[in-house]
Design an enzyme around this catalytic site. Sequence first.
Site, PDB file in Angstrom:
ATOM      1  CG  ASN A   1      -0.312  -0.203   2.519  1.00 40.43           C
ATOM      2  OD1 ASN A   1       0.919  -0.189   2.629  1.00 40.43           O
ATOM      3  ND2 ASN A   1      -1.105  -0.401   3.556  1.00 40.43           N
TER       4      ASN A   1
ATOM      5  CD  GLN B   1      -3.784   4.409  14.053  1.00 42.32           C
ATOM      6  OE1 GLN B   1      -3.470   5.431  13.461  1.00 42.32           O
ATOM      7  NE2 GLN B   1      -3.682   3.234  13.487  1.00 42.32           N
TER       8      GLN B   1
ATOM      9  CG  HIS C   1      -3.901   4.334   9.814  1.00 41.68           C
ATOM     10  ND1 HIS C   1      -2.975   3.744  10.617  1.00 41.68           N
ATOM     11  CD2 HIS C   1      -3.293   4.475   8.602  1.00 41.68           C
ATOM     12  CE1 HIS C   1      -1.866   3.520   9.950  1.00 41.68           C
ATOM     13  NE2 HIS C   1      -2.038   3.961   8.710  1.00 41.68           N
TER      14      HIS C   1
END
Length: 387
Positions: free
Chosen positions: A147, A315, A334
């Site tokens: 990614n 997170q 995110h």
Amino acid sequence: MAKILAVLYPDPVGGYPPDYARDEIPAIAGYPGGQTTPTPHTIDFTPGQLLGCVSGELGLRRFLEDRGDTYVVTSDKEAPDSTLDRELPDADVVISQPFWPAYLTPERIASAPRLRLAITAGIGSDHVDLPSAIAHGMTVAEVTYSNSISVSEHAVMQILTLVHNYMPAHDWVTAKKGWNIADSVSRAYDLEGMDVGVLGSGRIGQAVLRRLAPFDVTLHYSDMHRLPKEVEEELRLTWHPDARSLASSVDVLSIHTPLHPQTQNLFDEDLIGSMKRGSYIVNTARALIVDRDAVVRALNSGQLAGYAGDVWYPQPPPPDHPWRTMPYEAMTPHVSGSTLSAQARYAAGTREILECWFDGRPIRPEYLIVDGGGLAGTGARSYTVAG
């Protein structure tokens, strides 16, 4: 047979599967530099599907259950007596993602005597305590480059969003039902002619530099591994030996370095204070590279003109996290590395790693972070472990 525990983000609020905007995604066979995309024997999903959530299961259930393995998928990772903590003690493999990380702390690793493999479905293994993984004899792997381009595109988008004051302008015509052009443009500038710096010139950092070059900016970078001379000349890059030299020289700084002991809280009050007044920071790397409250103070004082980020700590962040309400921000959850395009690659890469692990074949060096009792492969280049 093995027990595989996957910690993935929750399903869409509207239910799974979602209505997809497109019927297909482009087929990508390789990355810049020659590395191929993941090469599992086969896949059991359609590229472009939502794979990173609980119901998506990274497309692995048929593969694992056909082998006779146990596959547990959950998003419950933080609460006392979480599913992660209940299932971890007899797990052989843990799969997680940077976007919804299963924090493998020293305590959690110690509670899992059978745990031998931690896979990051994506890039970035800092949610695994690497010294504990080394001591435990684990292998830590991630799907390197899966990614990287996704994140680089997101970073360029956030740079333009900040400099052009996009978020407040959008807010005027939507939430406020107005048409306040003067208010919208009073903090809007052109990127053209600015000095733009990248901290960390690995795969993502280099991709950001290449995408910014056509904007007629002056490009700067800093990295412990200096780029080849021909790349510096091609992109007309100015190299800086450290973060302070870089930060004080640019109008916009994009962070792409891994999180490790030498980068944690690197952008503190002092370093941010060394930047030009009205600078911008974009951070799609890891939240702990910057001092959370120093960023808020700099935005309030005007030292920073804007901060955009795709990463938080923890997170997900709590509702009262100050980055949710600070001024001049362009924050996202995110998501930069979890586009549907990226998911097809990191799901396939996760399967490739599992196939190698089960078959006793070597895992690609570019996927390795920890192996054989120490940092290995990409990990040896990108991480440090406090001694």
